[in-house]
Design a protein around this motif. Structure first.
Motif, PDB file in Angstrom:
ATOM      1  N   ALA A  74       0.850  -1.192   0.000  1.00 15.10           N
ATOM      2  CA  ALA A  74       0.000   0.000   0.000  1.00 15.10           C
ATOM      3  C   ALA A  74       0.889   1.248   0.000  1.00 15.10           C
ATOM      4  O   ALA A  74       0.664   2.186  -0.784  1.00 15.10           O
ATOM      5  N   GLU A  75       1.891   1.240   0.845  1.00 18.25           N
ATOM      6  CA  GLU A  75       2.770   2.403   0.927  1.00 18.25           C
ATOM      7  C   GLU A  75       3.521   2.608  -0.398  1.00 18.25           C
ATOM      8  O   GLU A  75       3.598   3.720  -0.922  1.00 18.25           O
ATOM      9  N   PHE A  76       4.046   1.515  -0.943  1.00 18.93           N
ATOM     10  CA  PHE A  76       4.839   1.581  -2.177  1.00 18.93           C
ATOM     11  C   PHE A  76       4.002   2.115  -3.339  1.00 18.93           C
ATOM     12  O   PHE A  76       4.481   2.874  -4.177  1.00 18.93           O
ATOM     13  N   THR A  77       2.739   1.720  -3.417  1.00 16.05           N
ATOM     14  CA  THR A  77       1.898   2.140  -4.541  1.00 16.05           C
ATOM     15  C   THR A  77       1.153   3.441  -4.242  1.00 16.05           C
ATOM     16  O   THR A  77       0.412   3.937  -5.097  1.00 16.05           O
ATOM     17  N   GLY A  78       1.310   3.975  -3.039  1.00 14.56           N
ATOM     18  CA  GLY A  78       0.634   5.218  -2.674  1.00 14.56           C
ATOM     19  C   GLY A  78      -0.874   5.049  -2.567  1.00 14.56           C
ATOM     20  O   GLY A  78      -1.636   5.958  -2.895  1.00 14.56           O
ATOM     21  N   ARG A  79      -1.304   3.879  -2.129  1.00 13.62           N
ATOM     22  CA  ARG A  79      -2.728   3.619  -1.949  1.00 13.62           C
ATOM     23  C   ARG A  79      -3.002   3.406  -0.465  1.00 13.62           C
ATOM     24  O   ARG A  79      -2.093   3.118   0.309  1.00 13.62           O
ATOM     25  N   GLN A  80      -4.300   3.508  -0.083  1.00 15.70           N
ATOM     26  CA  GLN A  80      -4.632   3.313   1.332  1.00 15.70           C
ATOM     27  C   GLN A  80      -4.379   1.881   1.788  1.00 15.70           C
ATOM     28  O   GLN A  80      -3.884   1.633   2.876  1.00 15.70           O
ATOM     29  N   GLY A  91      -5.893  -0.107  -3.519  1.00 18.31           N
ATOM     30  CA  GLY A  91      -6.909   0.917  -3.728  1.00 18.31           C
ATOM     31  C   GLY A  91      -7.301   1.517  -2.389  1.00 18.31           C
ATOM     32  O   GLY A  91      -6.584   1.343  -1.392  1.00 18.31           O
ATOM     33  N   ASN A  92      -8.446   2.200  -2.380  1.00 15.85           N
ATOM     34  CA  ASN A  92      -8.816   2.816  -1.110  1.00 15.85           C
ATOM     35  C   ASN A  92      -9.459   1.803  -0.163  1.00 15.85           C
ATOM     36  O   ASN A  92      -9.766   0.672  -0.531  1.00 15.85           O
ATOM     37  N   ASP A  93      -9.604   2.228   1.072  1.00 10.65           N
ATOM     38  CA  ASP A  93     -10.059   1.361   2.147  1.00 10.65           C
ATOM     39  C   ASP A  93     -11.382   0.656   1.811  1.00 10.65           C
ATOM     40  O   ASP A  93     -11.521  -0.548   2.020  1.00 10.65           O
ATOM     41  N   ASP A  94     -12.331   1.404   1.245  1.00 12.59           N
ATOM     42  CA  ASP A  94     -13.636   0.809   0.939  1.00 12.59           C
ATOM     43  C   ASP A  94     -13.525  -0.302  -0.096  1.00 12.59           C
ATOM     44  O   ASP A  94     -14.187  -1.332   0.010  1.00 12.59           O
ATOM     45  N   LEU A  95     -12.699  -0.056  -1.112  1.00 16.50           N
ATOM     46  CA  LEU A  95     -12.533  -1.081  -2.149  1.00 16.50           C
ATOM     47  C   LEU A  95     -11.993  -2.368  -1.521  1.00 16.50           C
ATOM     48  O   LEU A  95     -12.521  -3.464  -1.763  1.00 16.50           O
ATOM     49  N   ILE A  96     -10.956  -2.235  -0.719  1.00 18.89           N
ATOM     50  CA  ILE A  96     -10.319  -3.433  -0.160  1.00 18.89           C
ATOM     51  C   ILE A  96     -11.279  -4.151   0.797  1.00 18.89           C
ATOM     52  O   ILE A  96     -11.416  -5.387   0.747  1.00 18.89           O
ATOM     53  N   GLU A  97     -11.971  -3.402   1.633  1.00 25.09           N
ATOM     54  CA  GLU A  97     -12.941  -4.040   2.538  1.00 25.09           C
ATOM     55  C   GLU A  97     -14.036  -4.752   1.740  1.00 25.09           C
ATOM     56  O   GLU A  97     -14.473  -5.842   2.088  1.00 25.09           O
ATOM     57  N   TYR A  98     -14.456  -4.119   0.639  1.00 22.91           N
ATOM     58  CA  TYR A  98     -15.477  -4.727  -0.221  1.00 22.91           C
ATOM     59  C   TYR A  98     -14.961  -6.037  -0.830  1.00 22.91           C
ATOM     60  O   TYR A  98     -15.677  -7.050  -0.837  1.00 22.91           O
ATOM     61  N   LEU A  99     -13.698  -6.022  -1.305  1.00 24.26           N
ATOM     62  CA  LEU A  99     -13.141  -7.237  -1.918  1.00 24.26           C
ATOM     63  C   LEU A  99     -13.009  -8.356  -0.890  1.00 24.26           C
ATOM     64  O   LEU A  99     -13.225  -9.528  -1.203  1.00 24.26           O
TER      65      LEU A  99
END
Ligand code: PLP
Length: 392
Positions: A95-101, A251-259
């Motif tokens: 997440a840090e490397f790709t600049g995503r949440q 991706g963002n937090d919502d996307l990951i929680e959804y997946l």
């Protein structure tokens, strides 16, 4: 349906006659330029280990050390009790490397693509895919109940027309970052703008850009400077430039929680071995620290391209480690590949259905592990084949 032995044999025979028969080669060495394959020493130009990390001592050490502590198997799916601290640390690092949440691990890229596309789409939605997208993306679209359109390769105008015509509320645009059999890059910034104009979502599969492109190696999305509003779904694999195995979606937090709730290929499969996650975490550090690997790779790519252009070889417009020579017929591609092998050089012939009919090619890949001398050896061998451009 092929459900009796005669039909299977007839199919196999017809594949052979069309020069489309496939067979795995047997490797008895590590993944590196000089390999022991099918019982002979070869110089290989077909690996996706673009940074030469698959056999990196530090990464091997990280795997050994973690296996010593935590064993081999993860024992269960992430949502049972397979989610290990090694996975957690790797997800945070990605997440840090790709600049995503957030980032979420999958066991393979193929599964990530099937899972994500199917979690995000349902009946009534439309998926727009570049015609040359990787098979796993296309299969993800085929499995989905959504409608799938395949637009012309990297053709913004064609996609724009198709998006404008669509009345679907949910539109998912899906593209390879670097195209796996051509080596060219998707026009991500334009795709992002167009997709946003149509209130759609852009998903990028950066399997061949991650580790290789971008200032820090975070891929084509880093190179183009695109944030998670522009590219909400970023997927990449870990078995290519990263040198290990598996894949992730960021991706963002919502996307990951959804997946986590709905991607079936995340839920119903065993987590990757924790030691593989530890090795991958180590590899991410190597990628960021050993910048000479990307520089070496770029310089070898340029050396190859210049040499190939001088020889009049049918190279394709690519600045990535994927440098295919377009040959045309499958029989011709197989013959060239065999002739190279006779000179001790391994380059695979890529034939339909992996590429369109009449576009068989030699898929040359260059890695940071190669030397200038080895690139010159390849060029000399190619010169001796007198490869001509395919007849239109
Ligand atoms: C290799 C590849 C995949 C599949 O990844 P695996 O981890 O090998 O299953 C997906 N997409 C693209 C573009 C690839 O090149």
């Amino acid at each position: 349906m092929r459900n009796n032995p005669e039909q299977l044999r007839a199919y196999l025979q017809s594949q052979q006659e069309q020069h489309l028969y496939r067979k795995p080669r047997l490797n008895e060495s590590a993944q590196q330029p000089l390999m022991q394959i099918d019982g002979r020493q070869v110089l290989a130009f077909c690996s996706n280990d673009y940074l030469g990390l698959a056999n990196h001592p530090g990464i091997v050490g990280a795997l050994q050390c973690s296996a010593e502590k935590y064993g081999v198997g993860s024992g269960a799916a992430h949502l049972v009790n397979g989610h290990h601290i090694e996975h957690q640390r790797l997800e945070e690092a990605l997440a840090e490397f790709t600049g995503r949440q957030r980032a979420l691990l999958f066991s393979t890229g193929y599964m990530a693509n099937l899972g994500v596309i199917n979690a995000l789409t349902e009946k009534g939605d439309v998926i727009f895919q570049d015609r040359l997208n990787h098979a796993s993306l296309i299969d993800g679209g085929r499995l989905s109940d959504a409608t799938m359109w395949r637009y012309r390769h990297n053709d913004i105008a064609d996609l724009s027309r198709r998006m404008a015509k669509s009345e679907a509320e949910n539109k998912l645009v899906v593209t390879d970052g670097v195209f796996s059999m051509d080596g060219d890059c998707a026009p991500l910034t334009e795709l992002a703008t167009l997709t946003q104009q149509h209130q759609g979502w852009l998903m990028v599969d950066d399997a061949h850009g991650f580790g290789v492109l971008g200032k820090h190696g975070a891929g084509l999305v880093e190179q183009e400077g695109l944030n998670s509003d522009q590219v909400p779904v970023l997927m990449a694999t870990l078995g290519k430039a990263i040198g290990t195995a598996g894949a992730f979606v960021a991706g963002n937090d919502d996307l990951i929680e959804y997946l986590i709730q709905s991607a079936r290929t995340y839920i119903f499969t065993t987590a990757m071995p924790p030691a593989v996650a530890a090795a991958t975490h180590y590899s991410l550090k190597v990628i960021q620290e050993e910048t000479w690997r990307r520089e070496q790779l770029q310089s070898l790519i340029q050396r190859f391209k210049q040499g190939a252009a001088q020889l009049g070889l049918p190279i394709m417009p690519s600045d990535t480690p994927i440098q295919p020579l377009l040959v045309g017929g499958s029989d011709q591609a197989m013959r060239y590949s065999l002739q190279l092998l006779e000179q001790g050089i391994l380059v695979t012939a890529i034939r339909p259905p992996t590429v369109p009919d009449g576009e068989a090619r030699l898929r040359i890949t260059i890695t940071a592990g190669h030397s200038e001398v080895q690139i010159d050896q390849l060029l000399n061998a190619l010169e001796s084949l007198q490869i001509s451009k395919p007849i239109e």
